[in-house]
Structures are given as C-alpha cells and as structure tokens.
Design a protein around this motif. Structure first.
Motif, PDB file in Angstrom:
ATOM      1  N   ARG A  35       0.832  -1.206   0.000  1.00  0.00           N
ATOM      2  CA  ARG A  35       0.000   0.000   0.000  1.00  0.00           C
ATOM      3  C   ARG A  35       0.866   1.256   0.000  1.00  0.00           C
ATOM      4  NH1 ARG A  35      -5.362   0.318   2.282  1.00  0.00           N
ATOM      5  NH2 ARG A  35      -5.377  -1.757   1.389  1.00  0.00           N
ATOM      6  N   ARG A  36       1.995   1.200   0.683  1.00  0.00           N
ATOM      7  CA  ARG A  36       2.874   2.372   0.751  1.00  0.00           C
ATOM      8  C   ARG A  36       4.332   1.927   0.754  1.00  0.00           C
ATOM      9  NH1 ARG A  36      -0.318   6.130   3.942  1.00  0.00           N
ATOM     10  NH2 ARG A  36      -2.319   6.176   2.892  1.00  0.00           N
ATOM     11  N   ILE A  37       5.146   2.641   0.021  1.00  0.00           N
ATOM     12  CA  ILE A  37       6.605   2.550   0.119  1.00  0.00           C
ATOM     13  C   ILE A  37       7.129   3.943  -0.218  1.00  0.00           C
ATOM     14  CG2 ILE A  37       6.780   1.581  -2.219  1.00  0.00           C
ATOM     15  CD1 ILE A  37       9.454   0.244  -1.257  1.00  0.00           C
ATOM     16  N   TYR A  38       7.664   4.600   0.783  1.00  0.00           N
ATOM     17  CA  TYR A  38       8.166   5.962   0.622  1.00  0.00           C
ATOM     18  C   TYR A  38       9.465   6.126   1.403  1.00  0.00           C
ATOM     19  CZ  TYR A  38       3.861   7.851  -1.431  1.00  0.00           C
ATOM     20  OH  TYR A  38       2.808   8.119  -2.254  1.00  0.00           O
ATOM     21  N   ILE A  39      10.370   6.914   0.830  1.00  0.00           N
ATOM     22  CA  ILE A  39      11.577   7.334   1.545  1.00  0.00           C
ATOM     23  C   ILE A  39      11.776   8.824   1.277  1.00  0.00           C
ATOM     24  CG2 ILE A  39      12.665   5.069   1.443  1.00  0.00           C
ATOM     25  CD1 ILE A  39      14.483   6.116  -0.799  1.00  0.00           C
ATOM     26  N   LEU A  40      12.432   9.495   2.216  1.00  0.00           N
ATOM     27  CA  LEU A  40      12.763  10.901   2.010  1.00  0.00           C
ATOM     28  C   LEU A  40      13.697  11.024   0.810  1.00  0.00           C
ATOM     29  CD1 LEU A  40      13.370  11.999   5.707  1.00  0.00           C
ATOM     30  CD2 LEU A  40      11.405  12.588   4.271  1.00  0.00           C
ATOM     31  N   SER A  41      13.558  12.102   0.055  1.00  0.00           N
ATOM     32  CA  SER A  41      14.340  12.257  -1.171  1.00  0.00           C
ATOM     33  C   SER A  41      15.843  12.268  -0.920  1.00  0.00           C
ATOM     34  CB  SER A  41      13.923  13.519  -1.931  1.00  0.00           C
ATOM     35  OG  SER A  41      14.220  14.674  -1.173  1.00  0.00           O
ATOM     36  N   GLN A  42      16.276  12.721   0.241  1.00  0.00           N
ATOM     37  CA  GLN A  42      17.713  12.707   0.516  1.00  0.00           C
ATOM     38  C   GLN A  42      18.260  11.282   0.615  1.00  0.00           C
ATOM     39  OE1 GLN A  42      18.727  14.305   4.478  1.00  0.00           O
ATOM     40  NE2 GLN A  42      16.525  14.282   4.863  1.00  0.00           N
ATOM     41  N   MET A  43      17.362  10.291   0.683  1.00  0.00           N
ATOM     42  CA  MET A  43      17.773   8.885   0.726  1.00  0.00           C
ATOM     43  C   MET A  43      17.752   8.234  -0.650  1.00  0.00           C
ATOM     44  SD  MET A  43      18.601   8.698   3.809  1.00  0.00           S
ATOM     45  CE  MET A  43      19.083   6.984   3.767  1.00  0.00           C
ATOM     46  N   HIS A  44      17.244   8.956  -1.680  1.00  0.00           N
ATOM     47  CA  HIS A  44      17.249   8.396  -3.031  1.00  0.00           C
ATOM     48  C   HIS A  44      18.685   8.095  -3.447  1.00  0.00           C
ATOM     49  CE1 HIS A  44      13.151  10.355  -4.229  1.00  0.00           C
ATOM     50  NE2 HIS A  44      13.032   9.461  -3.272  1.00  0.00           N
ATOM     51  N   GLY A  45      18.873   6.965  -4.081  1.00  0.00           N
ATOM     52  CA  GLY A  45      20.199   6.588  -4.569  1.00  0.00           C
ATOM     53  C   GLY A  45      21.079   5.903  -3.535  1.00  0.00           C
ATOM     54  N   THR A  46      20.584   5.707  -2.325  1.00  0.00           N
ATOM     55  CA  THR A  46      21.392   5.079  -1.272  1.00  0.00           C
ATOM     56  C   THR A  46      21.190   3.575  -1.183  1.00  0.00           C
ATOM     57  OG1 THR A  46      19.707   5.314   0.453  1.00  0.00           O
ATOM     58  CG2 THR A  46      21.246   7.179   0.133  1.00  0.00           C
ATOM     59  N   GLY A  47      20.185   3.053  -1.880  1.00  0.00           N
ATOM     60  CA  GLY A  47      19.850   1.639  -1.775  1.00  0.00           C
ATOM     61  C   GLY A  47      18.745   1.355  -0.781  1.00  0.00           C
ATOM     62  N   LEU A  48      18.276   2.388  -0.071  1.00  0.00           N
ATOM     63  CA  LEU A  48      17.228   2.171   0.927  1.00  0.00           C
ATOM     64  C   LEU A  48      15.928   1.703   0.278  1.00  0.00           C
ATOM     65  CD1 LEU A  48      16.129   2.184   3.786  1.00  0.00           C
ATOM     66  CD2 LEU A  48      15.675   4.646   3.525  1.00  0.00           C
ATOM     67  N   GLY A  49      15.554   2.272  -0.850  1.00  0.00           N
ATOM     68  CA  GLY A  49      14.322   1.848  -1.519  1.00  0.00           C
ATOM     69  C   GLY A  49      14.369   0.365  -1.862  1.00  0.00           C
ATOM     70  N   ALA A  50      15.471  -0.073  -2.438  1.00  0.00           N
ATOM     71  CA  ALA A  50      15.624  -1.494  -2.784  1.00  0.00           C
ATOM     72  C   ALA A  50      15.623  -2.364  -1.532  1.00  0.00           C
ATOM     73  CB  ALA A  50      16.905  -1.706  -3.593  1.00  0.00           C
ATOM     74  N   ALA A  51      16.238  -1.867  -0.458  1.00  0.00           N
ATOM     75  CA  ALA A  51      16.259  -2.636   0.795  1.00  0.00           C
ATOM     76  C   ALA A  51      14.853  -2.756   1.382  1.00  0.00           C
ATOM     77  CB  ALA A  51      17.210  -1.970   1.802  1.00  0.00           C
ATOM     78  N   LEU A  52      14.078  -1.676   1.340  1.00  0.00           N
ATOM     79  CA  LEU A  52      12.697  -1.743   1.812  1.00  0.00           C
ATOM     80  C   LEU A  52      11.864  -2.692   0.951  1.00  0.00           C
ATOM     81  CD1 LEU A  52      11.945   1.947   2.827  1.00  0.00           C
ATOM     82  CD2 LEU A  52      11.718  -0.054   4.310  1.00  0.00           C
ATOM     83  N   MET A  53      12.098  -2.683  -0.361  1.00  0.00           N
ATOM     84  CA  MET A  53      11.365  -3.592  -1.240  1.00  0.00           C
ATOM     85  C   MET A  53      11.743  -5.041  -0.948  1.00  0.00           C
ATOM     86  SD  MET A  53       9.034  -3.839  -3.527  1.00  0.00           S
ATOM     87  CE  MET A  53       8.858  -2.285  -4.404  1.00  0.00           C
ATOM     88  N   ALA A  54      13.018  -5.307  -0.736  1.00  0.00           N
ATOM     89  CA  ALA A  54      13.442  -6.673  -0.393  1.00  0.00           C
ATOM     90  C   ALA A  54      12.802  -7.116   0.914  1.00  0.00           C
ATOM     91  CB  ALA A  54      14.969  -6.747  -0.311  1.00  0.00           C
ATOM     92  N   ARG A  55      12.764  -6.220   1.878  1.00  0.00           N
ATOM     93  CA  ARG A  55      12.122  -6.538   3.159  1.00  0.00           C
ATOM     94  C   ARG A  55      10.632  -6.807   2.961  1.00  0.00           C
ATOM     95  NH1 ARG A  55      13.135  -5.294   8.765  1.00  0.00           N
ATOM     96  NH2 ARG A  55      11.310  -6.066   9.870  1.00  0.00           N
ATOM     97  N   ALA A  56       9.970  -6.035   2.101  1.00  0.00           N
ATOM     98  CA  ALA A  56       8.548  -6.252   1.823  1.00  0.00           C
ATOM     99  C   ALA A  56       8.334  -7.637   1.214  1.00  0.00           C
ATOM    100  CB  ALA A  56       8.012  -5.157   0.897  1.00  0.00           C
ATOM    101  N   ARG A  57       9.213  -8.049   0.315  1.00  0.00           N
ATOM    102  CA  ARG A  57       9.090  -9.390  -0.274  1.00  0.00           C
ATOM    103  C   ARG A  57       9.281 -10.467   0.793  1.00  0.00           C
ATOM    104  NH1 ARG A  57      12.267  -7.076  -4.262  1.00  0.00           N
ATOM    105  NH2 ARG A  57      14.033  -8.400  -3.702  1.00  0.00           N
ATOM    106  N   GLU A  58      10.256 -10.271   1.671  1.00  0.00           N
ATOM    107  CA  GLU A  58      10.480 -11.231   2.762  1.00  0.00           C
ATOM    108  C   GLU A  58       9.256 -11.310   3.678  1.00  0.00           C
ATOM    109  OE1 GLU A  58      13.993  -9.845   4.755  1.00  0.00           O
ATOM    110  OE2 GLU A  58      15.248 -10.149   2.977  1.00  0.00           O
ATOM    111  N   ASP A  59       8.708 -10.155   4.023  1.00  0.00           N
ATOM    112  CA  ASP A  59       7.527 -10.129   4.896  1.00  0.00           C
ATOM    113  C   ASP A  59       6.323 -10.771   4.210  1.00  0.00           C
ATOM    114  OD1 ASP A  59       8.911  -8.907   6.974  1.00  0.00           O
ATOM    115  OD2 ASP A  59       8.254  -6.885   6.421  1.00  0.00           O
ATOM    116  N   ALA A  60       6.151 -10.519   2.918  1.00  0.00           N
ATOM    117  CA  ALA A  60       5.046 -11.138   2.177  1.00  0.00           C
ATOM    118  C   ALA A  60       5.201 -12.655   2.169  1.00  0.00           C
ATOM    119  CB  ALA A  60       4.990 -10.589   0.757  1.00  0.00           C
ATOM    120  N   ALA A  61       6.410 -13.124   1.968  1.00  0.00           N
ATOM    121  CA  ALA A  61       6.657 -14.570   1.985  1.00  0.00           C
ATOM    122  C   ALA A  61       6.378 -15.160   3.366  1.00  0.00           C
ATOM    123  CB  ALA A  61       8.095 -14.866   1.555  1.00  0.00           C
TER     124      ALA A  61
END
Length: 172
Positions: free
Chosen positions: A95-121
C-alpha cells in the motif's frame, strides 16, 4: 548513509505519520494541487491510520530509521489488497513505500522492497500488488527494475481529484 529497518509498532504511529506526510508532500508538491495534497495527508497519513495499521495482524508496517539517532526516513505498509478487480487469496498489497528524497540513490528503496518481499513470503503470500501515481515515472522505473509488471489500473483519489493509476504485480 546508514539505516536500520524494523517492524513498526503502535508506539511508532506518530513518527510514521510525520514521515508519511513529509514524503507525500515532498514527492507530489510540484505536480498535484496543494489543497488536494493537504486533504490527502490529513485523511490518510494520520497517527490514527498508522496506529490501526500497526495493530492489525493482517498488516505489516516497516519503518526505516537513520543511524545514528533513529530519525524516521522511510516506511512500507503491506496489507490486504484493495483494488477494483478480483485479486487472488495469496495476494498482498504494498500500500505504501516511501523514503525521504535525501535517501534516493542510497539503496534504501531497494532494501525496503526486499524486506517487503520477505515479509510477504513470511505471511505466505505469493504475489505483491501496488498502485502508483500515473505520472510518477521515477517510481514506475523503480518498480520495473524490481521485477514488477503492469497488470491493470485503478482510479485513486487525492483530495477531490481522481487519478488513473497503473497497478503493478510481481511474484514474491
């Protein structure tokens, strides 16, 4: 930059509300009407909304925090799907995946997405669905890099304005 991610609890509702409003405003302030943005935040990013989500056993909320200090910098919400078409019993909605723009390009978005996949599993879900603002091309590109494909569309209200947003899916 360093961060940590953890499952959010009801005591995180205020921090989640702040980062949710901040990231929504930051993402859409230059493309959506100001009154619609404010109305959306006052309705959908409140402490009460996050308190409900963090205490709902069918919802997983993850908070990302900057280290050191643990300031909130992003979050995800996985919950039962809410789309205008039939979904599978094994689906879950990001439903939501957001990070502050100063975190763009740090890998945090991909890390949150990986965590979401783990949690879904861990919830024994097989497919993640998500809707995204039709003109948020940066998000479209991110989701496609993450293996999502378009499967449909839905109408989404922000304030008083209806948007026709694509819906993406990927197997867990």
């Amino acid at each position: 930059m360093r961060w940590r991610m953890r499952r959010a609890g009801s005591d995180d509702a205020s921090a989640l509300s702040l980062v949710a409003s901040a990231t929504f405003l930051e993402t859409y302030a230059t493309v959506l009407e100001g009154a619609d943005l404010v109305a959306h935040c006052l309705k959908n990013t409140t402490t009460d909304v996050f308190a409900r989500w963090t205490t709902d056993p069918a919802t997983i909320v993850t908070i990302a925090e900057h280290e050191p200090g643990h300031a909130p910098i992003g979050y995800t919400v996985l919950t039962a799907p809410d789309f205008p078409f039939e979904t599978r019993p094994s689906d879950i909605e990001l439903r939501r995946i957001y990070i502050l723009s100063q975190m763009h390009g740090t890998g945090l978005g991909a890390a949150l997405m990986a965590r979401a996949r783990e949690d879904a599993a861990a919830f024994q879900r097989e497919r993640i669905l998500l809707g995204v603002y039709e003109h948020n091309y940066r998000a479209h590109a991110f989701y496609e890099r993450q293996g999502f494909t378009r499967i449909g569309a839905r109408q989404f209200m922000v304030g008083t304005t209806t948007h026709n947003d694509p819906v993406y899916a990927r197997d867990v």
